[in-house]
Motif scaffolding. Structure first.
Motif, short mmCIF file in Angstrom:
data_model
loop_
_atom_site.label_atom_id
_atom_site.label_comp_id
_atom_site.label_asym_id
_atom_site.label_seq_id
_atom_site.Cartn_x
_atom_site.Cartn_y
_atom_site.Cartn_z
N ARG A 173 0.83 -1.21 0.00
CA ARG A 173 0.00 0.00 0.00
C ARG A 173 0.86 1.26 0.00
N TYR A 215 -4.35 -1.01 -7.67
CA TYR A 215 -4.30 -0.18 -6.46
C TYR A 215 -5.70 0.24 -6.02
N ALA A 216 -6.52 0.64 -6.99
CA ALA A 216 -7.89 1.05 -6.67
C ALA A 216 -8.69 -0.12 -6.11
N PHE A 269 -6.84 -1.43 -2.53
CA PHE A 269 -6.56 -0.55 -1.41
C PHE A 269 -7.51 0.63 -1.25
N VAL A 270 -8.20 1.03 -2.30
CA VAL A 270 -8.98 2.26 -2.23
C VAL A 270 -10.48 2.01 -2.23
N GLU A 271 -10.97 1.19 -3.13
CA GLU A 271 -12.41 0.99 -3.25
C GLU A 271 -13.10 0.57 -1.96
N THR A 282 -12.77 1.48 1.05
CA THR A 282 -13.04 2.56 1.99
C THR A 282 -13.38 3.90 1.34
N ASP A 283 -13.04 4.06 0.07
CA ASP A 283 -13.26 5.35 -0.60
C ASP A 283 -13.67 5.12 -2.06
N ARG A 333 -12.99 8.01 -4.65
CA ARG A 333 -11.60 8.12 -5.12
C ARG A 333 -11.25 6.94 -6.03
N ALA A 334 -11.73 5.76 -5.69
CA ALA A 334 -11.47 4.59 -6.54
C ALA A 334 -12.03 4.80 -7.94
N LEU A 364 -9.61 6.74 -9.89
CA LEU A 364 -8.42 5.95 -10.23
C LEU A 364 -8.71 4.94 -11.33
#
Length: 284
Positions: A46, A80-81, A84-86, A88-89, A92-93, A96
């Protein structure tokens, strides 16, 4: 040595210094991607991946038409999206995934599919896709993967839903060219595509199950995301709670597989499975 440099000069006279520098980094980038894929510590991954992605985009400023870097950037931003991102956010995902798609679109255009063709009618697009061979697989796969996830996070937007047939056409061409590409990834895509919707909205549970089964067969049950996606999309939509619980429980305790290139993907799949199990009561 000096003679070799002098003789080489005419060969490279058509290339800018910037492009030569960028292309010289290719072995390092390729080995870096492999090293990241083999990582088992998700927190280290991450923290490290963003720097790698920015390095790729820096190289692309020097060499914008570098198709290998475009597909690696698309794969990196997508992964990465997703990992690590989708969770919780999602907002933002979504951005990305669009960024991943935009990188992949450059590679797809280089393969022979123009933006106007991509945005035109589906029949014309399918004729263009039929002319592509296996060399276009990375561009096709990562464009469809990133585009599909970008749409998934905007299902309340009719304009995005109208783009789904184009994504389906791209991934369908991947399936036709090489169903085993990227661990059977096209089958995984279609498993989610047909399993994540009720039949009245175009879902087909039996068809989804066949795609998931084939993906698992092609990667010899080494990619844990198959069961995660099967549970998240098909089993949840079909209301099969016991099967949902069993599939995700298997993923959580699954040992590392024989392919070290799947270490990070499978570590993230275990985390995703645990998160879905924690929401089981809510989801059913």
């Amino acid at each position: 040595m000096l003679a070799g440099v002098i003789l080489a000069a005419p060969i490279f006279s058509g290339c800018s210094t910037d492009r030569l520098v960028a292309r010289g980094a290719s072995p390092l980038i390729e080995r870096g991607v492999s090293a990241m894929n083999r990582e088992t510590d998700t927190e280290l991954a991450r923290a490290s991946i963003p720097a790698t992605l920015k390095m790729l985009e820096t190289l692309l400023l020097l060499d914008p038409g570098n198709v290998a870097y475009r597909t690696q950037a698309a794969m990196g931003f997508h992964g990465y999206a997703l990992g690590f991102v989708e969770p919780t956010d999602p907002e933002r995902a979504r951005d990305l995934y669009r960024r991943a798609r935009d990188h992949a679109l450059v590679a797809l255009e280089d393969a022979g599919v123009s933006r106007s063709t991509l945005n035109g009618d589906v029949a014309t697009l399918e004729r263009a896709l039929a002319k592509l061979d296996a060399r276009a697989l990375p561009a096709l796969f990562w464009t469809a993967s990133a585009w599909g996830k970008w749409i998934e996070l905007q299902l309340d937007d009719p304009a995005r839903l109208a783009e789904l047939p184009r994504v389906e056409a791209l991934m369908g061409r991947v399936l036709a060219l090489d169903e085993s590409y990227y661990y059977g990834g096209a089958h995984l895509f279609f498993g989610a595509y047909y399993g994540g919707r009720a039949p009245m909205f175009g879902g087909d549970f039996a068809r989804a199950a066949r795609h998931f089964d084939r993906a698992a067969e092609l990667n010899r049950n080494q990619l844990l995301w198959v069961d995660v996606y099967r549970a998240r999309y098909l089993l949840r939509q079909a209301g099969e709670r016991d099967a949902f619980h069993a599939a995700l429980s298997r993923v959580v305790v699954a040992p590392d597989g024989a392919d070290p290139e799947l270490n990070l993907a499978n570590a993230l799949a275990r985390q995703a499975a645990a998160a879905l199990l924690a929401r089981e009561e809510e989801l059913f």
